[in-house]
Design an enzyme around this catalytic site. Structure first.
Site, PDB file in Angstrom:
ATOM      1  N   THR A 175       0.839  -1.207   0.000  1.00 53.22           N
ATOM      2  CA  THR A 175       0.000   0.000   0.000  1.00 53.22           C
ATOM      3  C   THR A 175       0.877   1.261   0.000  1.00 53.22           C
ATOM      4  OG1 THR A 175      -0.153  -0.110   2.409  1.00 53.22           O
ATOM      5  CG2 THR A 175      -1.939  -1.125   1.143  1.00 53.22           C
ATOM      6  N   GLY A 177       0.537   3.922  -1.634  1.00 53.73           N
ATOM      7  CA  GLY A 177      -0.237   5.157  -1.614  1.00 53.73           C
ATOM      8  C   GLY A 177      -0.500   5.665  -0.215  1.00 53.73           C
ATOM      9  N   ASP A 178      -0.471   4.764   0.763  1.00 52.22           N
ATOM     10  CA  ASP A 178      -0.614   5.139   2.171  1.00 52.22           C
ATOM     11  C   ASP A 178       0.733   5.249   2.872  1.00 52.22           C
ATOM     12  OD1 ASP A 178      -3.551   5.164   2.571  1.00 52.22           O
ATOM     13  OD2 ASP A 178      -3.411   3.055   2.028  1.00 52.22           O
ATOM     14  N   GLN A 179       1.617   4.297   2.594  1.00 55.16           N
ATOM     15  CA  GLN A 179       2.875   4.220   3.337  1.00 55.16           C
ATOM     16  C   GLN A 179       3.831   5.355   2.995  1.00 55.16           C
ATOM     17  OE1 GLN A 179       3.587   1.740   5.571  1.00 55.16           O
ATOM     18  NE2 GLN A 179       1.861   0.385   5.222  1.00 55.16           N
TER      19      GLN A 179
END
Length: 406
Positions: A175, A177-179
């Site tokens: 992920t 896009g979050d990390q």
């Protein structure tokens, strides 16, 4: 002494990006107080769960904790406040006034509607570093669009660049896009704290998932690639190098690249094909015959086991490694030596479970990371109100009866 000892962080975030950012700050030694609504965010209800006996199971039972908050909640105190109540919002503002940092990743406008945005808090909290993480940032045409990791990978162009030319766009397996914005947010917090050391003033930090992923893509000369007509997706290879790819081996796959002419000559000797070094002696020649060069290496790799091939190549100074399953990491001797993965602890267990979480991936020569076990949801609600705000037990009982504490 931990690097961020003495810094208090109010974690008003949810799901991935904000909680990961605050976990990094907690691991660096900050006191992190996570404020969540009754029931917590969705990760508290997402399989799998770990019980007080340290056993993983499906249906949730009392005192079970989902693995996600067990990982991302390490080092944090858990407080439940129902911000639909004005009393809860007043308590939140008091906690913010006693904090150095506030991190939130609500959709733009949500904190404003609660009166808990930076503009509302700054007059009474002039030293507060207020970090907002969102999909597209707090201004611009996309500001109010909902977003998640999958969508931002698509919109950023990262998905179109991932995969093979004849295949569909593919998301990255983690992920990112979050990390990635979580890491940038932590970096921004540290920079803002350093600036506050000099002038005594806090500030607002605006981190967008889209901006963060664009930094990954545009570190490469994307504009030049477009002018040259290079494909968006190149699989595991790269049109700028040969040999450079992931090659099938006798028992799996091996990744390798040969950046220097001397390494290419050594590889040709290893493969028993010294004539190839004479045929393609330098970078330009190999690049012009990229498919043939890769094919010659592929033929040799198919005769080798992945680990054996990688060991032979590394001995020649060639960057190489077997393609391993992510499940193999706990058994990797280098991962074990570095302590890159650490056992998780259920708060009701004295000893660690067999489940693992990442260690702080930063090593200090004279400091230590601080990763305490996660707490059950709301475990510190009353203690934080007593210790930080001086609220008496009788008042706490009234707040709980009114539903303010969930």
């Amino acid at each position: 002494m931990h690097p961020l000892e003495g810094i208090r962080v109010l974690d008003a975030s949810h799901v991935v990006a904000g909680p990961v950012c605050c976990w990094l700050l907690a691991a660096l030694g900050a006191e992190v107080i996570r404020v969540e609504p009754p029931g917590g965010d969705v990760t508290w209800r997402t399989l799998p769960y770990v019980g007080p006996d340290g056993v993983h199971r499906g249906p949730r039972r009392a005192r079970d904790i989902a693995i996600s908050p067990l990982r991302r909640g390490r080092g944090k105190r858990s407080v439940v406040l129902d911000l639909k109540h004005e009393e809860a919002r007043a308590l939140f503002r008091k906690l913010a006034a006693r904090s150095d940092v506030l991190v939130e990743n609500a959709v733009p406008g949500a904190m404003e509607r609660l009166g808990l945005d930076y503009a509302s808090l700054a007059p009474e909290c002039p030293r507060l570093v207020y970090c907002s993480i969102s999909g597209y940032g707090h201004d611009g045409p996309y500001r109010d669009r909902p977003s998640m990791d999958l969508v931002v990978q698509a919109v950023s162009g990262l998905m179109a660049k991932t995969g093979f030319p004849d295949g569909p766009p593919t998301k990255v397996g983690a992920t990112v896009g979050d990390q990635v914005p979580a890491i940038y947010a932590a970096l921004g917090v540290l920079a803002a704290l350093r600036q506050r050391d000099r002038d005594g003033r806090g500030q607002r930090i605006d981190v967008a998932m889209l901006d963060s992923l664009l930094t990954l893509l545009w570190d490469e000369p994307i504009d030049v690639y477009e002018e040259q007509g290079l494909p968006e997706r190149v699989g595991n290879g790269d049109p700028r190098g040969a040999p450079l790819d992931v090659f099938r081996s006798a028992d799996g796959w091996v990744a390798l690249l040969v950046p220097h002419d001397a390494q290419w000559r050594a590889l040709c000797e290893l493969m028993g094909r010294p004539e190839l070094a004479a045929r393609w002696p330098d970078y330009a020649a190999r690049l012009a015959a990229r498919d043939e060069v890769n094919a010659s290496v592929a033929t040799w790799c198919r005769t080798q086991a992945s680990d054996a091939a990688a060991e032979q190549l590394v001995a020649l100074g060639i960057p190489a490694g077997p393609v391993r399953s992510p499940y193999a990491a706990p058994r990797d001797p280098h991962v074990a030596h570095r302590g890159s993965l650490v056992p998780l602890r259920h708060p009701d267990l004295a000893e660690a479970t067999r489940f693992l979480g990442p260690a702080l991936p930063i090593r200090f020569s004279r400091a230590e990371s601080a990763i305490a076990p996660a707490e059950p949801l709301g475990a510190s609600s009353e203690a934080v109100l007593r210790e930080l705000l001086g609220i008496e037990d009788a008042e706490i009982a009234k707040l709980r009866a009114a539903g303010v504490l969930g």
